[in-house]
Design a protein around this motif. Structure first.
Motif, short mmCIF file in Angstrom:
data_model
loop_
_atom_site.label_atom_id
_atom_site.label_comp_id
_atom_site.label_asym_id
_atom_site.label_seq_id
_atom_site.Cartn_x
_atom_site.Cartn_y
_atom_site.Cartn_z
N ALA A 46 0.83 -1.20 0.00
CA ALA A 46 0.00 0.00 0.00
C ALA A 46 0.87 1.25 0.00
CB ALA A 46 -0.94 -0.01 1.21
N GLU A 47 1.93 1.24 0.79
CA GLU A 47 2.85 2.38 0.81
C GLU A 47 3.61 2.50 -0.51
OE1 GLU A 47 3.18 4.97 2.92
OE2 GLU A 47 1.37 4.04 3.75
N GLU A 48 4.11 1.37 -1.01
CA GLU A 48 4.89 1.38 -2.25
C GLU A 48 4.09 1.93 -3.42
OE1 GLU A 48 7.05 -1.80 -5.30
OE2 GLU A 48 6.37 -2.49 -3.33
N GLN A 50 1.04 3.56 -3.16
CA GLN A 50 0.12 4.63 -2.76
C GLN A 50 -1.32 4.29 -3.13
OE1 GLN A 50 0.84 7.50 -0.80
NE2 GLN A 50 2.46 6.01 -0.46
N THR A 51 -1.69 3.05 -2.80
CA THR A 51 -3.01 2.50 -3.08
C THR A 51 -3.46 1.70 -1.88
OG1 THR A 51 -2.56 2.33 -5.46
CG2 THR A 51 -4.28 0.91 -4.59
N ASP A 52 -4.67 1.97 -1.39
CA ASP A 52 -5.21 1.13 -0.32
C ASP A 52 -5.42 -0.27 -0.85
OD1 ASP A 52 -5.25 2.84 1.82
OD2 ASP A 52 -7.37 3.36 1.64
N ARG A 81 -6.94 5.96 -1.76
CA ARG A 81 -6.00 7.04 -1.51
C ARG A 81 -6.03 8.05 -2.64
NH1 ARG A 81 -0.45 4.70 1.13
NH2 ARG A 81 -1.43 3.30 2.62
N GLY A 82 -5.77 9.30 -2.28
CA GLY A 82 -5.69 10.35 -3.27
C GLY A 82 -7.06 10.79 -3.76
N SER A 86 -7.77 5.63 -5.00
CA SER A 86 -7.14 4.43 -5.53
C SER A 86 -7.10 3.33 -4.48
CB SER A 86 -5.72 4.75 -6.00
OG SER A 86 -5.11 3.62 -6.56
#
Length: 186
Positions: A46-48, A50-52, A81-82, A86
């Protein structure tokens, strides 16, 4: 039934917020080691990207179609996210023996169809941990793809069209050469 579904979704939203939203094992399919491993993998991905990314297991859908259940869960828990929200939600419903993947926002634009047969086979054997790790591997591959990068399905379609065109040209040329007998005049 609608009231029960709404209460269930609201109760699930509390468990998601309490668990960090990565893996919500309401059906209690995973032991503590597997749950920790899946959670760490999901959170890192998720961090890599930037998507839940959320894995949700439920004992029952209580009569709600799994697609609606996933949509409601995604919205009620404000996943994504965003600006495009996403996110990817993988829902496994044990009693109904169903699963569903919901993609939203940028993740929906990047994730194409991928072969789920190995994942389905693992679930049919009751190996839900393996099914989830294979799912995460597929999602990682899809989200890692560069924009505009062609997937295998597109390459297959292009190869099929090129082969058909080459075959058609060959048949046309051979057919033209077979017209050697000309009508005689006179």
């Amino acid at each position: 039934k609608v009231l029960i579904a709404i209460l269930l979704i609201l109760s699930l939203s509390l468990s998601v917020q309490a668990s960090g939203r990565a893996v919500v094992d309401n059906a209690m399919l995973f032991d503590s080691v597997d749950l920790r491993d899946l959670t760490e993998t999901v959170e890192a991905m998720a961090e890599e990207f930037q998507t839940d990314i959320v894995i949700l297991t439920v004992s029952s859908l209580d009569g709600v179609p799994i697609e609606d259940y996933a949509d409601d869960y995604f919205d009620e828990n404000r996943l994504g996210r965003g600006d495009s929200r996403s996110g990817v939600l993988f829902v496994i419903a044990i009693e109904e023996r169903q699963w569903h993947i919901l993609e939203n926002g940028e993740a929906n634009q990047k994730i194409r169809d991928f072969d789920m047969s190995d994942i389905e086979y693992a679930m049919s054997r009751g190996d839900f941990y393996e099914a989830c790790t294979m799912f995460l591997d597929c999602i990682r591959a899809e989200l890692s793809r560069e924009p505009g990068e062609t997937g295998w399905g597109t390459l297959f379609l292009i190869a099929l069209l090129v082969g058909a065109a080459a075959g058609g040209i060959t048949v046309f040329v051979m057919r033209r050469k077979m017209n050697t007998i000309r009508p005689q005049r006179g």
